[in-house]
Design a protein around this motif. Structure first.
Motif, PDB file in Angstrom:
ATOM      1  N   THR A   1       0.825  -1.212   0.000  1.00 20.52           N
ATOM      2  CA  THR A   1       0.000   0.000   0.000  1.00 20.52           C
ATOM      3  C   THR A   1       0.858   1.259   0.000  1.00 20.52           C
ATOM      4  OG1 THR A   1      -0.152  -0.156   2.410  1.00 20.52           O
ATOM      5  CG2 THR A   1      -1.964  -1.072   1.128  1.00 20.52           C
TER       6      THR A   1
ATOM      7  N   ASP B   1      -3.486   4.697  -2.714  1.00 23.08           N
ATOM      8  CA  ASP B   1      -4.535   3.863  -2.115  1.00 23.08           C
ATOM      9  C   ASP B   1      -5.346   4.670  -1.104  1.00 23.08           C
ATOM     10  OD1 ASP B   1      -3.588   1.547  -3.514  1.00 23.08           O
ATOM     11  OD2 ASP B   1      -1.940   1.461  -2.070  1.00 23.08           O
TER      12      ASP B   1
ATOM     13  N   LEU C   1      -1.105   7.086   2.623  1.00 19.80           N
ATOM     14  CA  LEU C   1      -2.472   6.772   2.213  1.00 19.80           C
ATOM     15  C   LEU C   1      -3.430   7.895   2.612  1.00 19.80           C
ATOM     16  CD1 LEU C   1      -1.113   3.788   2.587  1.00 19.80           C
ATOM     17  CD2 LEU C   1      -3.490   3.030   2.674  1.00 19.80           C
TER      18      LEU C   1
END
Length: 377
Positions: A105, A109, A135
């Protein structure tokens, strides 16, 4: 044993409803409107994403987050990047759940956190971990909780959860309570509409609220059992093993939620599968000792002192399948071949969100009625 007389007593139902389940179910439409307003006030409608996220991860405890992820993933379609982020373990000291981001990730994302609690330390740690990885974090939880502070401190977007407890009560709020689902789901629908992953503009959410209000009028406690599809379904499922078969995109997550609500609210086990695969998966179940005609010993024995035998009952939840292709006739034939009764629910015409909302609302009412009428008093 189900107390069928209670189903036609609004006062008795209210007295037995210690967790405010019926009121929460009836006010589902209002919850959607309140949650949509909270999302708008938090700035969701003003977001201008650079593009679709590579992956959408959803974290949160228990059935509420699981059902939210299931519904969002279904609505986003077959190519959906929506994934439920399961807890990775329990912290030995505090006994709290832990979550970990997958190693791949990064900044492309999106992490969604959905919880009716907001005090879970593992989710606050997950927020900090996501911030370090770059993120984008969006959380829906009660205001004033540690999670709200953590998300705001990590430059994430926090949406206050619409209140789900209509009045004070002593028992904890069930994760499958209708108010919990719509309070968590609605802001995330609005958010993913902005990212282009699904279609849920404000007017569509208003139609969902209207459909939920319409179901509440048809299935409320003041409506008699003979004209109330939810009360009728609850009575039909008394002393039965619900075998939930679903057909259509919207019906799948609605059936899985129904099974979870039955287990949590009334302690009724249920099995669920999608047609046409359900025909092969459950044919042996209908032919075994749970079949309606399976009755050991002789016909003339005294059954007065015996508890009623548990038999299967098929609950067919259908959305209108594309192209008119349907496995419903084969499902009915299989059930009737084994003397298994069938209950059917099919929503009125409308958009995908509306039909999904109707199936969820009717089955929510049925699960609540079954829980209240079968509870010991």
């Amino acid at each position: 044993m189900l107390d069928e007389s209670l189903l036609d007593s609004p006062e008795g139902l209210a007295e037995a409803d210690h967790r405010a389940l019926l009121r929460g179910t009836a006010e589902a439409g209002a919850r959607v409107r309140t949650a949509a307003r909270h999302a708008a006030e938090a700035g969701v409608g003003d977001l201008k994403p650079d593009g679709r996220p590579r992956a959408v991860l959803i974290a949160g405890p228990g059935a509420a987050a699981t059902q939210t992820a299931d519904l969002l993933g279904t609505l986003a379609g077959a190519g959906s990047p929506v994934t439920r982020l399961a807890p990775t373990g329990v912290a030995p000291a505090a006994g709290a759940l832990r979550w970990e981001l997958p190693g791949w990730t990064g900044s492309v994302d999106l992490l969604l956190i959905a919880t009716p609690d907001g005090t879970e330390p593992g989710l606050s740690l997950l927020t900090e971990q996501a911030y370090r990885r770059g993120l984008t974090v969006v959380a829906v939880a009660p205001a004033g909780t540690p999670l709200a502070e953590s998300v705001s401190g990590s430059r994430g977007l926090f949406v206050p959860m619409a209140a789900t407890a209509p009045y004070d009560h002593d028992e904890p709020l069930a994760a499958s309570a209708p108010g919990v689902l719509w309070a968590l789901l609605t802001p995330l629908l609005a958010l993913l509409d902005r990212t282009g992953l699904l279609t849920a503009p404000p007017d569509a959410l208003e139609k969902v609220a209207d459909r939920l209000d319409a179901v509440a009028e048809r299935c409320g406690p003041a409506v008699a059992t003979y004209s109330n599809v939810a009360k009728t379904l609850a009575a039909e499922l008394a002393d039965a093993l619900p075998v939930v078969w679903t057909e259509g995109v919207s019906a799948g997550p609605a059936g899985r939620r129904f099974a979870a609500a039955l287990a949590e609210l009334s302690g009724t086990p249920a099995v669920v599968a999608e047609l046409p695969e359900a025909l092969a998966a459950h044919s042996a179940l209908l032919a075994g000792p749970l079949a309606a005609r399976a009755d050991p010993d002789d016909f003339f024995r005294d059954r007065v002192e015996e508890a009623p035998a548990l038999h299967a009952r098929v609950v067919l939840l259908r959305d209108r399948p594309l192209g008119g292709l349907t496995a419903a006739p084969a499902a009915r034939e299989l059930a009737l071949t084994h003397d298994t009764p069938v209950s059917e629910l099919e929503p009125e015409e409308g958009g995908e969100l509306e039909t999904l909302a109707e199936l969820i609302a009717v089955t929510d009412f049925a699960a609540v009625y079954l829980a209240l009428a079968s509870a010991p008093r």
